[in-house]
Design a protein around this motif. Sequence first.
Motif, PDB file in Angstrom:
ATOM      1  N   UNK A 195       0.855  -1.188   0.000  1.00 34.39           N
ATOM      2  CA  UNK A 195       0.000   0.000   0.000  1.00 34.39           C
ATOM      3  C   UNK A 195       0.891   1.240   0.000  1.00 34.39           C
ATOM      4  N   UNK A 196       0.512   2.228  -0.806  1.00 34.60           N
ATOM      5  CA  UNK A 196       1.255   3.492  -0.825  1.00 34.60           C
ATOM      6  C   UNK A 196       0.812   4.334   0.366  1.00 34.60           C
ATOM      7  N   UNK A 197       1.766   4.756   1.171  1.00 32.08           N
ATOM      8  CA  UNK A 197       1.435   5.541   2.367  1.00 32.08           C
ATOM      9  C   UNK A 197       2.261   6.824   2.410  1.00 32.08           C
ATOM     10  N   UNK A 198       1.714   7.827   3.102  1.00 33.56           N
ATOM     11  CA  UNK A 198       2.382   9.123   3.227  1.00 33.56           C
ATOM     12  C   UNK A 198       3.195   9.169   4.514  1.00 33.56           C
ATOM     13  N   UNK A 199       4.384   9.777   4.422  1.00 34.58           N
ATOM     14  CA  UNK A 199       5.170  10.114   5.606  1.00 34.58           C
ATOM     15  C   UNK A 199       5.465   8.916   6.517  1.00 34.58           C
ATOM     16  N   UNK A 200       6.367   8.068   6.062  1.00 33.85           N
ATOM     17  CA  UNK A 200       6.735   6.867   6.828  1.00 33.85           C
ATOM     18  C   UNK A 200       7.379   7.221   8.161  1.00 33.85           C
ATOM     19  N   UNK A 223       8.557  -1.523   1.988  1.00 26.52           N
ATOM     20  CA  UNK A 223       9.067  -1.931   0.679  1.00 26.52           C
ATOM     21  C   UNK A 223       9.709  -0.789  -0.102  1.00 26.52           C
ATOM     22  N   UNK A 224       9.309   0.443   0.199  1.00 22.71           N
ATOM     23  CA  UNK A 224       9.897   1.583  -0.520  1.00 22.71           C
ATOM     24  C   UNK A 224       9.751   2.863   0.298  1.00 22.71           C
ATOM     25  N   UNK A 225      10.694   3.788   0.054  1.00 21.96           N
ATOM     26  CA  UNK A 225      10.680   5.090   0.731  1.00 21.96           C
ATOM     27  C   UNK A 225      11.107   6.113  -0.308  1.00 21.96           C
ATOM     28  N   UNK A 226      10.314   7.166  -0.467  1.00 24.28           N
ATOM     29  CA  UNK A 226      10.592   8.135  -1.536  1.00 24.28           C
ATOM     30  C   UNK A 226      10.400   9.563  -1.031  1.00 24.28           C
ATOM     31  N   UNK A 227      11.490  10.248  -0.643  1.00 22.22           N
ATOM     32  CA  UNK A 227      11.361  11.642  -0.233  1.00 22.22           C
ATOM     33  C   UNK A 227      11.198  12.571  -1.436  1.00 22.22           C
ATOM     34  N   UNK A 228      10.355  13.586  -1.249  1.00 20.01           N
ATOM     35  CA  UNK A 228      10.076  14.567  -2.317  1.00 20.01           C
ATOM     36  C   UNK A 228      10.235  15.960  -1.712  1.00 20.01           C
ATOM     37  N   UNK A 249       2.682   2.473 -11.799  1.00 17.52           N
ATOM     38  CA  UNK A 249       1.396   2.967 -11.277  1.00 17.52           C
ATOM     39  C   UNK A 249       1.574   3.449  -9.837  1.00 17.52           C
ATOM     40  N   UNK A 250       2.276   2.643  -9.057  1.00 16.11           N
ATOM     41  CA  UNK A 250       2.494   3.006  -7.655  1.00 16.11           C
ATOM     42  C   UNK A 250       3.291   4.298  -7.548  1.00 16.11           C
TER      43      UNK A 250
END
Lengths: 236, 227
Positions: free
Chosen positions: A162-167, A176-181, A202-203
């Motif tokens: 599941x894509x979640x905000x602010x880990x 599974x993934x972490x993506x800072x913007x 898509x994710x």
Amino acid sequence: MEFFKNGKRIDDRFPNELRPIKFDVGVLERADGSCYVEHGGNKVIAAVYGPRAVHPRHLQEANRAIIRYRYNMASFSVEERKRPGPDRRSIEISKVSREAIDPVIIKEFFPRSTIDVFVEILQADAGTRSAGINAASVALADAGVPMRGLISSCAVGKVDDTVVLDLFKEEDNYGQADMPIAMDVRTGEVTLLQMDGHLTLEEFEQALELGKTGCATIAEMQREALIQKYQGEENE
Amino acid sequence: MRKKEKVDKTIVIPGDLLSDDPAKAGEGTYIENGKVYSLMYGLADDRERIRVIPLSGKYLPTIGDIVIGMVSDISFSNWKININSPYEALMHISEYPRRIESSEMAKIMRVGDLAIFKVVDVDQSMKIELAPREGQLRVLRSGRVVEVSYTKVPRVIGRAGSMVSLLKDKLDVNIFVGKNGRIWINGKAADEELAVKAIKRIEQEAHTSGLTDRITKFLEEEKHGVF
């Protein structure tokens, strides 16, 4: 590891919910601008000095200011004592964070000078570079540095598919993934985008959209904090 | 009673939209796609043009500014002068009214001396040249100098000099306000002390309205209460 219970995360948040955030502007007496941020379990302080004379002199540019950014983690900021001083990770974060705030600063107003940004991580709980950029951006405004806009930053990621905000820490470590913007919310210009782990196309697109809404919320908090600094005094 | 002062200037942050009319762009703003945005964290002053008055920042000299500088070094033919800015300023030996030798420079102004200068030149790379104000070099030998942010200088001076007049009126001091935020106060020690307090208060409350009245009251109280 179980990441969800009744549609909510371990720390009782919805997938698209930020952690509680607090900004405090102008906390340092001797800095030209400063900002303290609490972002969930993260505690970060940013100090801005300058524009001022460049030392060592050979770094100076004849027609613009240079920006220097130091991201540093206190040895006590994590559970297991961190060896103090810059390491591979913090040097990289300093570089990408500088590049994240650099595009909005009007450097041409201050030839032969430097603007120094110091970001100290006092307590870490995943997303420290984002918290640092948010703090630095507010501190720059507080220092009176001319900018085209404020930079806001937050992370998105994937846990349990599941894509979640602010880990937060556990999600970051076992997800599974972490993506800072980082971005200028008004123009939509993205100034920092990193990813650790795997996302499908898509994710990724879903994550980027979610991250942008997070940044927009944070931008609003940054503005509130800056306005509050002067309005708060007026109400006394 | 409050004087007719323009209040309710809104606080803006960098990137705030100020106007759709690019002709209104003033100081502290920029234009993008035909719209005017704020460059600074400050107060938006919306008149025939919109300008943003910064709340903080460093002093950048412009030609004609009168500033208080402190000698930081003496080289062969120049005094190096700190003017509370990111850039050091220079006063050339030939700017001194009388012809002097290089060896005499320290007799006129030593490192650490404060004086009032006029900015005569600022070039693109921010090389700053100074001259004595009004052709006569005035080294400050008495009194004291306090520093405030240069952004608060207009407030310390007040509308048409009203704030400075107030201080001079209530206290037996002479005050000179440099464009760079340095303020020279000269008078009796107790009065100087009070003037410094008042100026610090003005700096802190510069963005609020009705300040002149509060300072008047403050001075009255301090003079008759404590002393």
